[in-house]
Design an enzyme around this catalytic site. Structure first.
Site, PDB file in Angstrom:
ATOM      1  N   ASP A  10     -14.063 -22.731  54.065  1.00 45.53           N
ATOM      2  CA  ASP A  10     -13.820 -21.940  52.847  1.00 45.53           C
ATOM      3  C   ASP A  10     -12.368 -21.448  52.842  1.00 45.53           C
ATOM      4  O   ASP A  10     -12.118 -20.261  52.920  1.00 45.53           O
ATOM      5  CB  ASP A  10     -14.806 -20.752  52.764  1.00 45.53           C
ATOM      6  CG  ASP A  10     -14.713 -19.804  53.955  1.00 45.53           C
ATOM      7  OD1 ASP A  10     -14.258 -20.226  55.053  1.00 45.53           O
ATOM      8  OD2 ASP A  10     -15.075 -18.623  53.803  1.00 45.53           O
ATOM      9  N   ASP A  14      -7.051 -18.867  57.855  1.00 46.30           N
ATOM     10  CA  ASP A  14      -7.374 -19.390  59.195  1.00 46.30           C
ATOM     11  C   ASP A  14      -8.131 -20.711  59.105  1.00 46.30           C
ATOM     12  O   ASP A  14      -8.003 -21.571  59.986  1.00 46.30           O
ATOM     13  CB  ASP A  14      -8.110 -18.351  60.060  1.00 46.30           C
ATOM     14  CG  ASP A  14      -9.399 -17.855  59.439  1.00 46.30           C
ATOM     15  OD1 ASP A  14      -9.508 -17.833  58.195  1.00 46.30           O
ATOM     16  OD2 ASP A  14     -10.322 -17.484  60.192  1.00 46.30           O
ATOM     17  N   ASP A  15      -8.878 -20.915  58.014  1.00 56.62           N
ATOM     18  CA  ASP A  15      -9.488 -22.241  57.784  1.00 56.62           C
ATOM     19  C   ASP A  15      -8.398 -23.301  57.657  1.00 56.62           C
ATOM     20  O   ASP A  15      -8.535 -24.421  58.161  1.00 56.62           O
ATOM     21  CB  ASP A  15     -10.307 -22.266  56.487  1.00 56.62           C
ATOM     22  CG  ASP A  15     -11.424 -21.249  56.460  1.00 56.62           C
ATOM     23  OD1 ASP A  15     -11.131 -20.063  56.263  1.00 56.62           O
ATOM     24  OD2 ASP A  15     -12.584 -21.647  56.631  1.00 56.62           O
ATOM     25  N   ASN A 157     -17.054  -7.315  61.787  1.00 55.60           N
ATOM     26  CA  ASN A 157     -15.862  -6.937  61.025  1.00 55.60           C
ATOM     27  C   ASN A 157     -16.217  -6.495  59.603  1.00 55.60           C
ATOM     28  O   ASN A 157     -15.573  -5.646  59.015  1.00 55.60           O
ATOM     29  CB  ASN A 157     -14.797  -8.050  61.018  1.00 55.60           C
ATOM     30  CG  ASN A 157     -15.299  -9.380  60.489  1.00 55.60           C
ATOM     31  OD1 ASN A 157     -16.435  -9.490  60.024  1.00 55.60           O
ATOM     32  ND2 ASN A 157     -14.452 -10.398  60.546  1.00 55.60           N
ATOM     33  N   GLU A 163     -20.520  -9.857  61.149  1.00 55.69           N
ATOM     34  CA  GLU A 163     -19.275 -10.605  60.877  1.00 55.69           C
ATOM     35  C   GLU A 163     -19.358 -11.213  59.465  1.00 55.69           C
ATOM     36  O   GLU A 163     -20.451 -11.531  58.981  1.00 55.69           O
ATOM     37  CB  GLU A 163     -19.138 -11.684  61.967  1.00 55.69           C
ATOM     38  CG  GLU A 163     -17.884 -12.525  61.891  1.00 55.69           C
ATOM     39  CD  GLU A 163     -18.014 -13.692  60.936  1.00 55.69           C
ATOM     40  OE1 GLU A 163     -16.985 -14.116  60.368  1.00 55.69           O
ATOM     41  OE2 GLU A 163     -19.167 -14.160  60.723  1.00 55.69           O
ATOM     42  N   ASN A 165     -18.789 -14.236  57.914  1.00 52.23           N
ATOM     43  CA  ASN A 165     -19.473 -15.504  57.592  1.00 52.23           C
ATOM     44  C   ASN A 165     -20.989 -15.359  57.670  1.00 52.23           C
ATOM     45  O   ASN A 165     -21.722 -15.954  56.876  1.00 52.23           O
ATOM     46  CB  ASN A 165     -19.030 -16.624  58.549  1.00 52.23           C
ATOM     47  CG  ASN A 165     -17.605 -17.070  58.299  1.00 52.23           C
ATOM     48  OD1 ASN A 165     -17.057 -16.838  57.226  1.00 52.23           O
ATOM     49  ND2 ASN A 165     -17.002 -17.710  59.294  1.00 52.23           N
ATOM     50  N   HIS A 237      -9.226 -16.830  63.495  1.00 53.14           N
ATOM     51  CA  HIS A 237     -10.594 -17.104  63.949  1.00 53.14           C
ATOM     52  C   HIS A 237     -10.922 -18.597  63.996  1.00 53.14           C
ATOM     53  O   HIS A 237     -11.364 -19.133  65.018  1.00 53.14           O
ATOM     54  CB  HIS A 237     -11.598 -16.447  63.000  1.00 53.14           C
ATOM     55  CG  HIS A 237     -11.345 -15.013  62.708  1.00 53.14           C
ATOM     56  ND1 HIS A 237     -11.765 -14.005  63.543  1.00 53.14           N
ATOM     57  CD2 HIS A 237     -10.708 -14.399  61.675  1.00 53.14           C
ATOM     58  CE1 HIS A 237     -11.412 -12.838  63.033  1.00 53.14           C
ATOM     59  NE2 HIS A 237     -10.769 -13.049  61.896  1.00 53.14           N
ATOM     60  N   ASP A 238     -10.773 -19.245  62.842  1.00 54.66           N
ATOM     61  CA  ASP A 238     -11.376 -20.572  62.678  1.00 54.66           C
ATOM     62  C   ASP A 238     -10.802 -21.670  63.578  1.00 54.66           C
ATOM     63  O   ASP A 238     -11.566 -22.544  64.034  1.00 54.66           O
ATOM     64  CB  ASP A 238     -11.313 -20.991  61.204  1.00 54.66           C
ATOM     65  CG  ASP A 238     -12.177 -20.095  60.320  1.00 54.66           C
ATOM     66  OD1 ASP A 238     -13.084 -19.437  60.858  1.00 54.66           O
ATOM     67  OD2 ASP A 238     -11.940 -20.061  59.101  1.00 54.66           O
TER      68      ASP A 238
HETATM   69  C1  BDR Z   1     -14.262 -15.384  59.266  1.00 53.04           C
HETATM   70  O1  BDR Z   1     -14.281 -14.839  57.952  1.00 53.04           O
HETATM   71  C2  BDR Z   1     -13.308 -15.449  57.163  1.00 53.04           C
HETATM   72  O2  BDR Z   1     -12.602 -14.476  56.436  1.00 53.04           O
HETATM   73  C3  BDR Z   1     -12.434 -16.266  58.071  1.00 53.04           C
HETATM   74  O3  BDR Z   1     -11.984 -17.429  57.433  1.00 53.04           O
HETATM   75  C4  BDR Z   1     -13.312 -16.572  59.247  1.00 53.04           C
HETATM   76  O4  BDR Z   1     -14.032 -17.764  59.049  1.00 53.04           O
HETATM   77  C5  BDR Z   1     -13.887 -14.277  60.229  1.00 53.04           C
HETATM   78  O5  BDR Z   1     -14.803 -13.216  60.159  1.00 53.04           O
HETATM   79 CA    CA Z   2     -13.437 -19.333  57.268  1.00 56.04          CA
END
Ligand code: BDR
Ligand code: CA
Length: 307
Positions: A10, A14-15, A157, A163, A165, A237-238
């Site tokens: 998505d 970071d993706d 988060n 989290e 996702n 992250h990704d």
């Molecule tokens: C995840 O949430 C998204 O905002 C980022 O792309 C990552 O996949 C981190 O919590």
């Molecule tokens: Ca992501």
């Protein structure tokens, strides 16, 4: 050794870096890119994926998947900017969209490749993966492994314990964690170690390719957004999930059954990892510790190989 992966994403800053790592590493064969509503609405993240694919020279099909979670109303992320890529425009025309639904691309890729050769790498909400396994349950035994970015075993988060996702589509996550395929959860405990510090950004800037410049341009506003959330630097992250597929020695893991909380009032979307008395037959594990130096070496190396 070549690792064939299907990246379900998505984009998302970071993706985008995860896609760069996958596209730039010689050991990764990208079998497909599927998109899912997550950081931003489906049309936006799909447009981003298509532009990134052209920019990076990726020839894998790009297909749009699910536009909303199985049950819940989506809420978009606040750290990726209005465009999803930190407000940065990818200087490339979008590649053609594969006419198939993303869920069918996942299914058809797994059915057409030899058993145990394709790793699913979901780095957004798990809607597409859950839909795929419900539509074609036979894919479970064909998957080599699921390596996902999501969850965490001690903190969240989006809430204190959930989290982004996972909380975006907890029912889908519950389905995915409940399948008997080997699954590695690369959660916040791990990805909070992958901080794009000023030193890291200086290394990325020094690479000198257009891709590295784009990555740095996107990470700058993303970093600002994280600093507003009291982080010293932005976690990427990704790419950690992709890095684990490339070289599992970069990340230490612990086996544990994982349950997604679906009914708690304060704990909805929590990924509950049970570390008591580990069962040797357990097929799920959590990522614990990142070899930070070697992780960034991998990212730098990939960016150097790209346009
Ligand atoms: C995840 O949430 C998204 O905002 C980022 O792309 C990552 O996949 C981190 O919590
Ligand atoms: Ca992501």
């Amino acid at each position: 050794m070549t690792h064939t992966i299907l990246l379900d994403c998505d984009p998302g800053v970071d993706d985008a870096v995860a896609l760069m790592l996958a596209a730039g590493h010689p050991d990764i064969e990208l079998a497909g890119i599927t998109t899912v509503a997550g950081n931003r609405p489906l049309d936006e993240v799909t447009e981003n994926a298509r532009r990134l694919a052209r920019f990076l020279g990726v020839t894998a099909p790009v297909a749009a998947g699910c536009a909303r979670p199985l049950v819940r109303t989506p809420t978009w992320s606040t750290v990726h900017g209005d465009s999803g890529l930190g407000g940065v425009e990818v200087p490339a025309e979008p590649v053609a969209l594969d006419p198939r639904h993303g869920v069918d691309v996942i299914i058809e890729t797994l059915l057409s490749r030899p058993v145990g050769t394709v790793t699913l790498v979901p780095i957004g909400p798990l809607t597409n993966i859950a839909m795929a396994v419900r539509k074609e349950p036979g894919i479970t035994e064909r998957v080599r492994e699921v390596v996902l970015m999501g969850g965490g075993y001690h903190a969240g988060n989006r809430t204190a314990v959930a989290e982004f996702n996972i909380l975006t589509d907890p029912e889908a996550a519950s389905i995915v964690f409940g399948e008997p395929w080997p699954l590695t959860m690369v959660g916040l405990d791990l990805t909070w170690q992958a901080l794009a510090t000023p030193e890291v950004l200086a290394r990325l800037s020094a690479v000198g390719t257009e891709s590295a410049r784009l990555a740095v341009a996107m990470i700058a506003p993303y970093g600002e957004a994280y600093r507003a959330h009291r982080f010293t630097a932005a976690p990427l992250h990704d790419p950690c999930a992709v890095a684990y597929v490339i070289d599992p020695t970069l990340i230490t893991t612990r086996k544990a059954p994982i349950t997604v909380e679906l009914t708690g009032t304060a704990t909805l979307g929590m990924t509950v990892a049970d570390f008591r008395d580990p069962d040797p037959q357990c097929t799920t594990q959590v990522a614990v510790e990142l070899d930070i130096e070697r992780f960034w070496d991998l990212v730098v190396d990939a960016l150097a190989r790209l346009p």
